[in-house]
Design a protein around this motif. Structure first.
Motif, PDB file in Angstrom:
ATOM      1  N   ASN A 169      14.761   1.893  13.070  1.00 54.83           N
ATOM      2  CA  ASN A 169      14.198   3.140  12.541  1.00 54.83           C
ATOM      3  C   ASN A 169      12.735   3.003  12.113  1.00 54.83           C
ATOM      4  O   ASN A 169      12.243   3.782  11.310  1.00 54.83           O
ATOM      5  CB  ASN A 169      15.058   3.651  11.375  1.00 54.83           C
ATOM      6  N   SER A 170      12.036   2.013  12.662  1.00 49.19           N
ATOM      7  CA  SER A 170      10.660   1.779  12.215  1.00 49.19           C
ATOM      8  C   SER A 170       9.626   2.466  13.108  1.00 49.19           C
ATOM      9  O   SER A 170       8.430   2.411  12.842  1.00 49.19           O
ATOM     10  CB  SER A 170      10.372   0.276  12.148  1.00 49.19           C
ATOM     11  N   VAL A 171      10.099   3.106  14.180  1.00 48.00           N
ATOM     12  CA  VAL A 171       9.175   3.841  15.052  1.00 48.00           C
ATOM     13  C   VAL A 171       9.580   5.314  15.030  1.00 48.00           C
ATOM     14  O   VAL A 171      10.732   5.639  15.295  1.00 48.00           O
ATOM     15  CB  VAL A 171       9.240   3.312  16.507  1.00 48.00           C
ATOM     16  N   TYR A 172       8.650   6.179  14.661  1.00 46.84           N
ATOM     17  CA  TYR A 172       8.989   7.603  14.624  1.00 46.84           C
ATOM     18  C   TYR A 172       8.431   8.319  15.848  1.00 46.84           C
ATOM     19  O   TYR A 172       7.531   7.816  16.520  1.00 46.84           O
ATOM     20  CB  TYR A 172       8.494   8.264  13.343  1.00 46.84           C
ATOM     21  N   ASP A 173       9.006   9.477  16.135  1.00 45.20           N
ATOM     22  CA  ASP A 173       8.528  10.289  17.247  1.00 45.20           C
ATOM     23  C   ASP A 173       7.349  11.102  16.732  1.00 45.20           C
ATOM     24  O   ASP A 173       7.498  11.946  15.858  1.00 45.20           O
ATOM     25  CB  ASP A 173       9.662  11.204  17.726  1.00 45.20           C
ATOM     26  N   ILE A 174       6.173  10.849  17.282  1.00 44.31           N
ATOM     27  CA  ILE A 174       4.948  11.455  16.746  1.00 44.31           C
ATOM     28  C   ILE A 174       4.902  12.953  17.009  1.00 44.31           C
ATOM     29  O   ILE A 174       4.140  13.685  16.369  1.00 44.31           O
ATOM     30  CB  ILE A 174       3.700  10.745  17.313  1.00 44.31           C
ATOM     31  N   ASP A 233       5.063   7.089   7.762  1.00 45.20           N
ATOM     32  CA  ASP A 233       3.602   7.157   7.782  1.00 45.20           C
ATOM     33  C   ASP A 233       3.037   6.391   8.973  1.00 45.20           C
ATOM     34  O   ASP A 233       1.958   6.713   9.481  1.00 45.20           O
ATOM     35  CB  ASP A 233       3.021   6.546   6.504  1.00 45.20           C
ATOM     36  N   ILE A 234       3.718   5.336   9.351  1.00 47.34           N
ATOM     37  CA  ILE A 234       3.254   4.503  10.462  1.00 47.34           C
ATOM     38  C   ILE A 234       4.459   3.943  11.210  1.00 47.34           C
ATOM     39  O   ILE A 234       5.526   3.758  10.617  1.00 47.34           O
ATOM     40  CB  ILE A 234       2.331   3.362   9.949  1.00 47.34           C
ATOM     41  N   SER A 235       4.277   3.715  12.502  1.00 48.61           N
ATOM     42  CA  SER A 235       5.344   3.110  13.294  1.00 48.61           C
ATOM     43  C   SER A 235       5.077   1.624  13.459  1.00 48.61           C
ATOM     44  O   SER A 235       3.930   1.214  13.624  1.00 48.61           O
ATOM     45  CB  SER A 235       5.431   3.762  14.673  1.00 48.61           C
ATOM     46  N   VAL A 236       6.139   0.836  13.403  1.00 49.34           N
ATOM     47  CA  VAL A 236       6.015  -0.613  13.553  1.00 49.34           C
ATOM     48  C   VAL A 236       7.035  -1.116  14.576  1.00 49.34           C
ATOM     49  O   VAL A 236       8.208  -0.740  14.537  1.00 49.34           O
ATOM     50  CB  VAL A 236       6.217  -1.345  12.208  1.00 49.34           C
ATOM     51  N   MET A 237       6.551  -1.951  15.462  1.00 49.97           N
ATOM     52  CA  MET A 237       7.387  -2.590  16.495  1.00 49.97           C
ATOM     53  C   MET A 237       7.036  -4.070  16.462  1.00 49.97           C
ATOM     54  O   MET A 237       5.881  -4.420  16.182  1.00 49.97           O
ATOM     55  CB  MET A 237       6.993  -1.967  17.836  1.00 49.97           C
ATOM     56  N   LEU A 238       8.011  -4.936  16.716  1.00 49.02           N
ATOM     57  CA  LEU A 238       7.660  -6.352  16.794  1.00 49.02           C
ATOM     58  C   LEU A 238       8.413  -7.060  17.905  1.00 49.02           C
ATOM     59  O   LEU A 238       9.466  -6.595  18.348  1.00 49.02           O
ATOM     60  CB  LEU A 238       7.897  -7.074  15.466  1.00 49.02           C
ATOM     61  N   ILE A 239       7.859  -8.169  18.349  1.00 46.82           N
ATOM     62  CA  ILE A 239       8.564  -9.038  19.299  1.00 46.82           C
ATOM     63  C   ILE A 239       9.268 -10.105  18.463  1.00 46.82           C
ATOM     64  O   ILE A 239       8.633 -10.791  17.663  1.00 46.82           O
ATOM     65  CB  ILE A 239       7.603  -9.675  20.319  1.00 46.82           C
ATOM     66  N   GLU A 288       0.818  -1.218   0.000  1.00 48.83           N
ATOM     67  CA  GLU A 288       0.000   0.000   0.000  1.00 48.83           C
ATOM     68  C   GLU A 288       0.853   1.270   0.000  1.00 48.83           C
ATOM     69  O   GLU A 288       0.299   2.371   0.160  1.00 48.83           O
ATOM     70  CB  GLU A 288      -0.913  -0.008   1.232  1.00 48.83           C
ATOM     71  N   ASN A 289       2.168   1.088  -0.123  1.00 44.83           N
ATOM     72  CA  ASN A 289       3.088   2.233  -0.067  1.00 44.83           C
ATOM     73  C   ASN A 289       2.943   3.080   1.186  1.00 44.83           C
ATOM     74  O   ASN A 289       3.069   4.308   1.147  1.00 44.83           O
ATOM     75  CB  ASN A 289       2.907   3.129  -1.310  1.00 44.83           C
ATOM     76  N   ILE A 290       2.657   2.407   2.286  1.00 40.41           N
ATOM     77  CA  ILE A 290       2.619   3.101   3.573  1.00 40.41           C
ATOM     78  C   ILE A 290       4.043   3.031   4.134  1.00 40.41           C
ATOM     79  O   ILE A 290       4.561   1.938   4.373  1.00 40.41           O
ATOM     80  CB  ILE A 290       1.618   2.416   4.529  1.00 40.41           C
ATOM     81  N   GLU A 291       4.675   4.187   4.297  1.00 39.44           N
ATOM     82  CA  GLU A 291       6.086   4.161   4.682  1.00 39.44           C
ATOM     83  C   GLU A 291       6.272   3.885   6.168  1.00 39.44           C
ATOM     84  O   GLU A 291       5.791   4.644   7.028  1.00 39.44           O
ATOM     85  CB  GLU A 291       6.772   5.461   4.278  1.00 39.44           C
ATOM     86  N   ILE A 292       7.002   2.808   6.431  1.00 33.86           N
ATOM     87  CA  ILE A 292       7.241   2.392   7.811  1.00 33.86           C
ATOM     88  C   ILE A 292       8.274   3.311   8.442  1.00 33.86           C
ATOM     89  O   ILE A 292       9.334   3.554   7.875  1.00 33.86           O
ATOM     90  CB  ILE A 292       7.716   0.917   7.835  1.00 33.86           C
ATOM     91  N   GLY A 293       7.940   3.845   9.627  1.00 34.09           N
ATOM     92  CA  GLY A 293       8.844   4.775  10.305  1.00 34.09           C
ATOM     93  C   GLY A 293       8.587   6.211   9.873  1.00 34.09           C
ATOM     94  O   GLY A 293       9.232   7.132  10.364  1.00 34.09           O
TER      95      GLY A 293
END
Lengths: 349, 349
Positions: free
Chosen positions: B335-340, B273-279, B266-271
């Motif tokens: 770098n996948s989580v941005y400061d909102i 447009d959206i933040s992503v975290m995983l275990i 969907e071309n949603i840019e990680i870090g």
């Protein structure tokens, strides 16, 4: 609870009878008369001792164990884990389970594992052999236990069933594509394996380059260990000694992973500063922001073919139709190879 | 060569003697006198028939087989293959080999596998159980065969040895970091497992958010299957029904992989447009252009701990010191989580 599996003798002792009587009762044999009282005592003793039937006893009677053994050289390599998944899928349809071993590509370990598997009376084997595979599988082949050899051959002999990738084609297709994109100073990073067949990848590489008029002064082949670490080191050394190189073709995905780690560390932009191609399609190469141009081997189909053949042998089907399978490779076009005839600015668009 | 393992009886028949004589000769027993001629005939017959000693016979005499069994639920998941590698490393030091089984998280399959393993008289077990693990391991526990349970507990009982990750802490640390970066509309994508202990990840998630004053109107937990496909679907549905979500926390790496696939499509840019975290820390998350912020579980150390305990039990060491291990998680900042609190333009720098 004493931490040991109870034996027939243990059950017999507790029930106050003989091991053969216990065996008759537990196998529900009608060959001999056994009183209800004795039957009850045996079953109770077996229960008290948590007796588990021993698989070899069944095997002696010609029953299948419904277990096949799979030997792979590297668990950390998705090429092999995908093959395993495909084999499991087929085995499941035949109600078999898999027992999987990691040889670490160590012939000594392979020998020990095969020996223990034979002692366990496996119903069949799928083996990706080490370079000592011929020697280590000799006894299994003599007995004629169902066996399919995958990926690498048993070199020097030909009475085995083999399911593999067309290694020559993998090397050829990758090199051909790089040449098409205008690259001439191309490096192939490979494995200094003692398995001659794997040299086909390099042969394919050189043949494709020769077809485009690229010489061995322009291109280079470097060999090292089958590991991520060596992929890193070889890439580092390569770029220091041959700064003219514009494209790297990794013959093995584990080496590619190390190489990519080095390129990222040095801020060398893949698909812009340098072109990268690899044989194999590990998840890291095609997930998220990674979209590497690579040669697909379709591990799933390889595993499926091998397992299907193995079960046709185990189930005693007509073996005249069984033949070796050498599976084609295909090119996947990602964004890690740039067209050298375009300027860097054009490439970045 | 007839495709069947020769039995003691086969050897006896060819040598013209009894199975017990063959057994005496092959085990080099001094208990009974056997003529040199008979010894020679037996050895020759065994060789002619490619006789392989049967492991159960040795086991009956109390010898170790030097094989341990490992049951994992998913082969395509690096969390489990890394654990296996660590176990193999320890097993190797004790000269044991591993036999590895994939349960596909299917309790029925787990039951069949454990039953067959017991029939094969394995020396010990490392099991990552399904939700029916208690029932399926009952017999092994009754016998007292050395066993270590990993990752998930045998729920409802407490007389087992357990090596696992601090699931609550994994959920807490991830959510805490997202809250620190100013996110409030956070989604946790998890597994609707029947293993209660795994809910600790969600509990940790909610507790960390509550500590930052984030409510259950702002955040959301979605559960689905333990697969890449469901990670894709859940992400798709989530973003359609909750467009306000700014951060997704994937509780399982296989689901994260599917989710990332959807975001890329969907071309949603990680870090950005959206933040992503995983275990978890699968290779794809930290290779090449991917550098995901995630919770590390150190699978290697988990596997090493479990194997070390198993071998101390197998070798009969003092068991008073053995205790369950609940291993800490740690945060890896990619770098996948941005400061909102920063603008998108600032984030892109």
């Amino acid at each position: 609870m004493n931490g040991k599996y109870a034996t027939l003798k243990d059950v017999a002792k507790l029930a106050g009878t003989t091991a053969s009587t216990v065996s008759y009762v537990l196998n529900d044999s009608k060959e001999r008369y056994i009183s209800d009282e004795m039957r009850r005592r045996v079953l109770e003793a077996a229960k008290d001792l948590n007796y588990v039937k021993c698989s070899v006893a069944s095997s002696l009677k010609g029953e299948k164990r419904k277990i096949i053994a799979v030997l792979v050289p590297q668990f950390s390599n998705q090429f092999f884990t995908r093959i395993i998944l495909a084999i499991e899928n087929v085995a499941d349809q035949f109600d078999y389970v898999l027992t999987i071993y990691n040889t670490f590509d160590d012939p000594k370990r392979e020998k020990v594992i095969i020996n223990r598997m034979a002692q366990h009376r496996m119903d069949g084997y799928i083996i990706i052999p080490t370079y000592e595979g011929v020697k280590n599988t000799e006894q299994l082949r003599k007995i004629g236990i169902p066996m399919v050899v995958m990926d690498r051959p048993l070199e020097g002999i030909d009475d085995f069933i083999w399911v593999t990738t067309n290694n020559y084609q993998c090397g050829y297709k990758g090199a051909h594509y790089l040449a098409l994109k205008g690259h001439r100073n191309i490096a192939f990073i490979g494995w200094n394996s003692r398995i001659n067949d794997l040299d086909s990848r390099k042969n394919g590489f050189w043949d494709a380059l020769a077809a485009s008029g690229i010489t061995s002064e322009e291109a280079i082949v470097i060999d090292g260990e089958f590991s991520e670490e060596d992929g890193y080191k070889m890439t580092k050394n390569l770029l220091k000694t041959r700064p003219d190189i514009t494209a790297i073709f990794y013959g093995y995905n584990v080496q590619a992973q190390g190489g990519v780690r080095y390129l990222m560390k040095e801020n060398i932009e893949i698909g812009k500063d340098i072109s990268v191609m690899l044989i194999g399609s590990p998840e890291w190469a095609v997930t998220g922001y990674n979209n590497f141009t690579h040669i697909e081997q379709d591990e799933y189909n390889l595993g499926k073919s091998a397992a299907t053949i193995l079960f046709s042998i185990i189930n005693g089907e007509n073996q005249e139709n069984i033949q070796n399978i050498i599976q084609d490779c295909s090119l996947y076009e990602g964004n890690s190879v740039y067209d050298i005839t375009k300027t860097k600015k054009e490439r970045m668009l």
